[in-house]
Design a protein around this motif. Structure first.
Motif: not given
Length: 370
Positions: A195-206, A208-215
């Motif tokens: 469940r760590d798909g958005a891991i990084g030094s800067k937080p990103i929301g869902e 930003t993280n998952e929007g590529i799939y429906p788009l």
């Protein structure tokens, strides 16, 4: 390069910070071989540990030297699965070394980085495939129906993309006086559960993280760019998102060139928010008809007494989407064709995400950057 004797493509994996579904898909593909895993030496030790673990699993050496790995192993493509903010930089370095790029999502958190990668790919004549879910059986069937004119001219599309997953404590669980949850540490702890798909030094929301799939679904089914967006972001389920000031739920309305409209809802809705791992559905209305599809179908449901809380009870059938994505990438390399989701399409998706973020902040309709 491609091994002419075996016809296998040689891949270098650049960083495996989050769950390794992209490099694992390459390692499992019968026409691919992972010849090295590499990362930059200045990465923290926990990153090197994850990289070394994957290298051992696939039987490849691990190097703390990206630039050396790109030139010493006769590879013809790189797999980028790092923190989101490093995606494009690693992709640029691979393209400059003459390698094609298979990249995990999102393309980047900055449009300037997307542009830098596109320029490097173009200048070196390299291909890019952005990882997506457009080879799921339901999506492939829906695309066939739309292309055959089964519903006429698409007029409207709505996509629900909800993941029934938790990242730590639910919203409202932090007591008065307790410090905010640390984003990076929370996602590192979520790594064993995937469940760590958005891991990084800067937080990103869902979004930003998952929007590529429906788009990306939108790109496949209604091939028209998004021109304007209106968005609302919120925190409803995940305490770590609220503490980091990023959304766990987003609703976005999109106006497409040519007049079609679309709406997208994306969120991490909590493990108890849905009985089937999440709700991922597409509804389309055309000039001659309509269609409704569930992306996870077909599936087989298995439940039993004493079942663990996080057991996946709904197993997907005919789920070869990762192999088909790698097939598409290899075909693009061998036949000089475009990939299913190339760099410019992925950059447009990043521009839509960026415009949605501006809209959520301004409360106004925003124009998508060209």
């Amino acid at each position: 390069m491609t091994d002419r004797a075996s016809g296998r493509h040689r891949a270098v994996v650049l960083s495996v910070v989050k769950h390794a579904y992209v490099p694992n898909a390459v390692a499992a593909h019968p026409r691919c071989e992972v010849v090295a895993v590499a990362d930059d030496p200045d990465q923290p030790e926990w990153v090197h540990e994850r990289n070394a673990r994957l290298a051992e699993e696939v039987g490849a050496p691990y190097l703390r030297d990206v630039d050396r790995a790109l030139v010493d192993f006769d590879a013809n493509f790189a797999v980028v699965s790092s923190q989101a903010e490093r995606h494009c930089d690693l992709g640029v370095r691979a393209a400059e070394a003459g390698l094609h790029v298979l990249q995990d999502k999102p393309m980047s958190t900055r449009l300037s980085e997307c542009d830098r990668l596109i320029e490097a790919l173009d200048r070196n004549g390299r291909k890019l495939l952005m990882w997506n879910r457009n080879t799921m059986p339901a999506i492939l069937h829906a695309r066939e129906l739309v292309n055959e004119g089964a519903i006429g001219e698409p007029r409207a599309i709505h996509i629900d993309f909800y993941f029934a997953n938790d990242v730590g404590a639910p919203l409202g669980s932090r007591g008065d006086g307790e410090p905010p949850i640390d984003w990076l540490e929370a996602l590192k702890a979520a790594h064993p559960t995937g469940r760590d798909g958005a891991i990084g030094s800067k937080p990103i929301g869902e979004f930003t993280n998952e929007g590529i799939y429906p788009l990306a679904y939108l790109h496949a089914l209604v091939d028209a760019p998004v021109e304007r967006v209106f968005a609302r972001f919120g925190n409803h389920f995940q305490q770590v998102h609220a503490d980091a000031g990023v959304e766990d739920l987003a609703t976005v309305t999109l106006q497409l060139r040519g007049g079609a409209i679309a709406s997208v809802r994306v969120g991490r809705i909590g493990a108890v928010g849905h009985t089937e791992q999440g709700d991922i559905k597409i509804r389309m209305v055309g000039s001659e008809g309509a269609l409704v599809l569930a992306e996870p179908r077909p599936e087989l449901s298995v439940t039993f007494r004493g079942q663990a809380a996080h057991t996946v009870a709904h197993a997907r059938l005919a789920n070869e989407y990762d192999r088909l994505l790698v097939d598409n990438f290899l075909d693009a390399i061998e036949s000089d064709r475009d990939t299913l989701l190339n760099a410019r399409a992925a950059r447009h998706i990043c521009a839509v995400v960026e415009a949605a973020g501006r809209s959520a902040g301004s409360g106004r309709v925003e124009t998508v950057a060209g």
